[in-house]
Motif scaffolding. Structure first.
Motif, PDB file in Angstrom:
ATOM      1  N   LYS A  47       0.829  -1.205   0.000  1.00  0.00           N
ATOM      2  CA  LYS A  47       0.000   0.000   0.000  1.00  0.00           C
ATOM      3  C   LYS A  47       0.864   1.256   0.000  1.00  0.00           C
ATOM      4  O   LYS A  47       0.569   2.227  -0.709  1.00  0.00           O
ATOM      5  N   LEU A  48       1.952   1.218   0.764  1.00  0.00           N
ATOM      6  CA  LEU A  48       2.868   2.360   0.801  1.00  0.00           C
ATOM      7  C   LEU A  48       3.488   2.597  -0.569  1.00  0.00           C
ATOM      8  O   LEU A  48       3.617   3.744  -1.019  1.00  0.00           O
ATOM      9  N   GLU A  49       3.866   1.518  -1.242  1.00  0.00           N
ATOM     10  CA  GLU A  49       4.483   1.646  -2.562  1.00  0.00           C
ATOM     11  C   GLU A  49       3.521   2.260  -3.580  1.00  0.00           C
ATOM     12  O   GLU A  49       3.946   2.918  -4.525  1.00  0.00           O
ATOM     13  N   GLN A  50       2.246   2.046  -3.379  1.00  0.00           N
ATOM     14  CA  GLN A  50       1.248   2.538  -4.335  1.00  0.00           C
ATOM     15  C   GLN A  50       0.815   3.978  -4.063  1.00  0.00           C
ATOM     16  O   GLN A  50       0.115   4.578  -4.881  1.00  0.00           O
ATOM     17  N   LEU A  51       1.231   4.524  -2.930  1.00  0.00           N
ATOM     18  CA  LEU A  51       0.810   5.884  -2.590  1.00  0.00           C
ATOM     19  C   LEU A  51       1.460   6.911  -3.512  1.00  0.00           C
ATOM     20  O   LEU A  51       2.614   6.749  -3.920  1.00  0.00           O
ATOM     21  N   PRO A  52       0.758   7.983  -3.820  1.00  0.00           N
ATOM     22  CA  PRO A  52       1.407   9.091  -4.528  1.00  0.00           C
ATOM     23  C   PRO A  52       2.440   9.735  -3.610  1.00  0.00           C
ATOM     24  O   PRO A  52       2.257   9.783  -2.388  1.00  0.00           O
ATOM     25  N   ALA A  53       3.536  10.173  -4.168  1.00  0.00           N
ATOM     26  CA  ALA A  53       4.603  10.791  -3.370  1.00  0.00           C
ATOM     27  C   ALA A  53       4.183  12.200  -2.978  1.00  0.00           C
ATOM     28  O   ALA A  53       4.511  13.187  -3.645  1.00  0.00           O
ATOM     29  N   SER A  54       3.426  12.282  -1.885  1.00  0.00           N
ATOM     30  CA  SER A  54       2.968  13.587  -1.412  1.00  0.00           C
ATOM     31  C   SER A  54       2.939  13.584   0.112  1.00  0.00           C
ATOM     32  O   SER A  54       2.779  12.531   0.745  1.00  0.00           O
ATOM     33  N   TYR A  55       3.061  14.753   0.695  1.00  0.00           N
ATOM     34  CA  TYR A  55       3.032  14.865   2.152  1.00  0.00           C
ATOM     35  C   TYR A  55       1.674  14.440   2.705  1.00  0.00           C
ATOM     36  O   TYR A  55       1.601  13.760   3.739  1.00  0.00           O
ATOM     37  N   ASP A  56       0.613  14.813   2.036  1.00  0.00           N
ATOM     38  CA  ASP A  56      -0.722  14.457   2.518  1.00  0.00           C
ATOM     39  C   ASP A  56      -0.904  12.943   2.555  1.00  0.00           C
ATOM     40  O   ASP A  56      -1.429  12.386   3.529  1.00  0.00           O
ATOM     41  N   ALA A  57      -0.462  12.267   1.492  1.00  0.00           N
ATOM     42  CA  ALA A  57      -0.636  10.811   1.422  1.00  0.00           C
ATOM     43  C   ALA A  57       0.190  10.110   2.497  1.00  0.00           C
ATOM     44  O   ALA A  57      -0.293   9.189   3.171  1.00  0.00           O
ATOM     45  N   TYR A  58       1.429  10.538   2.677  1.00  0.00           N
ATOM     46  CA  TYR A  58       2.285   9.910   3.682  1.00  0.00           C
ATOM     47  C   TYR A  58       1.793  10.210   5.094  1.00  0.00           C
ATOM     48  O   TYR A  58       1.879   9.361   5.992  1.00  0.00           O
ATOM     49  N   GLU A  71      -1.365  10.746   6.025  1.00  0.00           N
ATOM     50  CA  GLU A  71      -2.548   9.911   6.266  1.00  0.00           C
ATOM     51  C   GLU A  71      -2.143   8.464   6.533  1.00  0.00           C
ATOM     52  O   GLU A  71      -2.694   7.800   7.424  1.00  0.00           O
ATOM     53  N   PHE A  72      -1.167   7.969   5.778  1.00  0.00           N
ATOM     54  CA  PHE A  72      -0.689   6.595   5.970  1.00  0.00           C
ATOM     55  C   PHE A  72      -0.053   6.446   7.356  1.00  0.00           C
ATOM     56  O   PHE A  72      -0.282   5.445   8.052  1.00  0.00           O
ATOM     57  N   ALA A  73       0.726   7.436   7.766  1.00  0.00           N
ATOM     58  CA  ALA A  73       1.376   7.386   9.081  1.00  0.00           C
ATOM     59  C   ALA A  73       0.344   7.304  10.198  1.00  0.00           C
ATOM     60  O   ALA A  73       0.507   6.539  11.161  1.00  0.00           O
ATOM     61  N   HIS A  74      -0.723   8.068  10.084  1.00  0.00           N
ATOM     62  CA  HIS A  74      -1.775   8.025  11.102  1.00  0.00           C
ATOM     63  C   HIS A  74      -2.456   6.658  11.122  1.00  0.00           C
ATOM     64  O   HIS A  74      -2.851   6.169  12.193  1.00  0.00           O
ATOM     65  N   SER A  75      -2.572   6.020   9.973  1.00  0.00           N
ATOM     66  CA  SER A  75      -3.240   4.715   9.916  1.00  0.00           C
ATOM     67  C   SER A  75      -2.443   3.632  10.639  1.00  0.00           C
ATOM     68  O   SER A  75      -3.010   2.632  11.095  1.00  0.00           O
ATOM     69  N   LEU A  76      -1.134   3.828  10.762  1.00  0.00           N
ATOM     70  CA  LEU A  76      -0.298   2.820  11.414  1.00  0.00           C
ATOM     71  C   LEU A  76      -0.579   2.719  12.910  1.00  0.00           C
ATOM     72  O   LEU A  76      -0.254   1.711  13.545  1.00  0.00           O
ATOM     73  N   ALA A  77      -1.164   3.756  13.477  1.00  0.00           N
ATOM     74  CA  ALA A  77      -1.445   3.750  14.914  1.00  0.00           C
ATOM     75  C   ALA A  77      -2.539   2.761  15.288  1.00  0.00           C
ATOM     76  O   ALA A  77      -2.674   2.398  16.464  1.00  0.00           O
ATOM     77  N   VAL A  78      -3.317   2.322  14.317  1.00  0.00           N
ATOM     78  CA  VAL A  78      -4.453   1.441  14.632  1.00  0.00           C
ATOM     79  C   VAL A  78      -4.329   0.072  13.960  1.00  0.00           C
ATOM     80  O   VAL A  78      -5.317  -0.647  13.825  1.00  0.00           O
TER      81      VAL A  78
END
Length: 466
Positions: free
Chosen positions: A32-43, A45-52
């Motif tokens: 999923k990380l590899e498929q993300l667009p290289a943007s601050y917003d995307a990263y 949001e992904f970082a916050h998802s790791l908390a759960v």
């Protein structure tokens, strides 16, 4: 001012590896990380998802970070107050011995802080006729080992003229200053302010560097005003990797020094410091070491010291399980080499700064050391993070064996001089710092701490009558 997207992606990959090691169900997240667009917003949001991320169904451990939860998971029979007989004068001298031995252990291991194994060190030492190790590392040993730490020019036998700057020593001094200024009631806000005032970022690594950066940003955001303390509590859970490494464990010593015969208090203070930057094993190792040093003031059986320290660790944690296993190996061994082989054979994959094997070797050192000098040599010969655990072993052994247990030949090369890596810290006399460290037990007992005025503490009552 923002970190690069490449760096953020690498951080997220590292955090995913950490999450897997901690029992989380990380399947599919890397893709999923590899498929993300290289943007601050995307990263972000992904970082916050790791908390759960949920835990894997078959994960057998329960490893809380909250102190109350840690206590609920620890041995209910653990001693909550004083053990042994408190003698502040004796403990003061033991602390001085522990600090000086820690400095020697750090300098002994620093030259070879290149993740060597015992077999590599034994081969190198044997080839130059210095097995077993009984002195600071020589250049001949370094040539035989064929690698060295960059600090070798000031930490090698014959070149030592002072205690060289080292992060292990820095953090012990930071713990001393925390207690001198704030006593046992220090907060993570106090830690933040002291770190900003005294720790250059180039002297920190891993989670400590990340949290120091975050501290600087919070100072920029809030200046010297009060802010929600829960903000600090959450820092290690967001975009910080390596929170189970040994960077908190090397901050345990001062809390063990300050709490003679009070392992519960030492463990609690160590938790407060460790949880500023670390999680799970990173916290537990710090609590364990602080409790062991506190117990070593008053207990004379090495095995009993370790068993006591383990009572303050969650029993369903990986750290408890592995440390208990290592303790049994050491207790059943006939000598330190036999114990090392058993520990290394089972936990070899946990090498430099990965705590588990290193804590096992620390237990091994405490049980089989004949004296402080012999002990720090045994610790360093077991390899891995040689300076950090050389320092920790020195603290534990110095407190355990007490004053006059360290031969003067270990201290003489320093000429009573110490160069720290701290800013706004001007003491360069080693003996003066040892005496200052030795006052910690009385300081905590009497509550005679005092905040010193600085740019960061303009809103605090410094009690100086100015």
């Amino acid at each position: 001012m923002l970190p690069s997207l490449t760096f953020l992606k690498l951080q997220l990959e590292g955090i995913l590896r950490n999450k897997f090691e901690q029992g989380h169900q990380t399947s599919g997240y890397l893709a999923k990380l590899e498929q993300l667009p290289a943007s601050y917003d995307a990263y972000l949001e992904f970082a916050h998802s790791l908390a759960v991320i949920p835990m894997r169904d078959n994960w057998p451990y329960y490893e809380p970070n909250d102190l109350d939860e840690i206590w609920r998971e620890s041995d209910p029979a653990r001693p909550l107050g004083q053990i042994g007989i408190l003698n502040l004068k004796d403990s003061s001298k033991r602390v001085e011995a522990g600090f000086l031995a820690s400095v020697c252990g750090s300098m002994l291991g620093k030259t070879i802080e290149v993740n060597p194994s015992l077999s590599e060190l034994r081969q190198a030492l044997t080839s130059v006729g210095e097995w077993p190790l009984n002195d600071y590392i020589s250049e001949e040993i370094l040539h035989a080992l064929d690698r060295r730490h960059w600090s070798w020019f000031e930490t090698t036998r014959g070149r030592i003229r002072y205690v060289a700057p080292d992060d292990d020593i820095n953090y012990t001094l930071m713990g001393m200053m925390v207690l001198e200024q704030f006593g046992e009631g220090f907060t993570k806000r106090d830690l933040r302010d002291l770190w900003l005032n005294h720790l250059p970022i180039s002297t920190t690594w891993g989670p400590e560097r990340a949290i120091l950066l975050r501290s600087g940003i919070s100072y920029l955001e809030h200046d010297k005003e009060l802010f929600n303390h829960s903000e600090i509590e959450a820092w290690p859970d967001f975009m910080v990797q390596g929170t189970e490494l040994c960077g908190a464990a090397i901050r345990a010593d001062a809390y063990g020094y300050a709490c003679p015969g009070q392992p519960a208090l030492a463990a609690e203070l160590a938790w407060r410091d460790a949880s500023f930057t670390h999680r799970r094993t990173g916290i537990y190792a710090t609590m364990f070491i602080a409790a062991a040093i506190a117990a070593a003031h008053v207990l004379r059986d090495p095995i009993e010291i370790i068993k006591t320290a383990l009572q303050f660790i969650p029993k369903r944690s990986r750290f408890y399980e592995i440390t208990q296993d290592c303790l049994e190996m050491v207790a059943n061994a006939d000598d330190w080499l036999e114990a090392y082989q058993s520990i290394n054979q089972k936990y070899e994959t946990y090498c430099h700064c990965q705590v588990y094997q290193e804590v096992g070797t620390l237990i091994n050192t405490l049980r089989f050391a004949d004296n402080v000098g012999d002990g720090i040599c045994k610790q360093v010969m077991q390899g891995n993070d040689t300076d950090s655990f050389g320092a920790t072993a020195g603290s534990l052994l110095g407190v355990y064996f007490g004053p006059d247990s360290l031969e003067s030949r270990w201290l003489e090369p320093f000429q009573d001089r110490i160069h720290t890596g701290l800013s706004n810290f001007h003491e360069q006399k080693l003996s003066t710092l040892a005496e200052r460290m030795g006052r910690l037990p009385k300081l905590l007992k009497t509550g005679q701490h005092r905040v010193l005025p600085s740019e960061l503490y303009v809103n605090k009552n410094t009690g100086l009558g100015l």
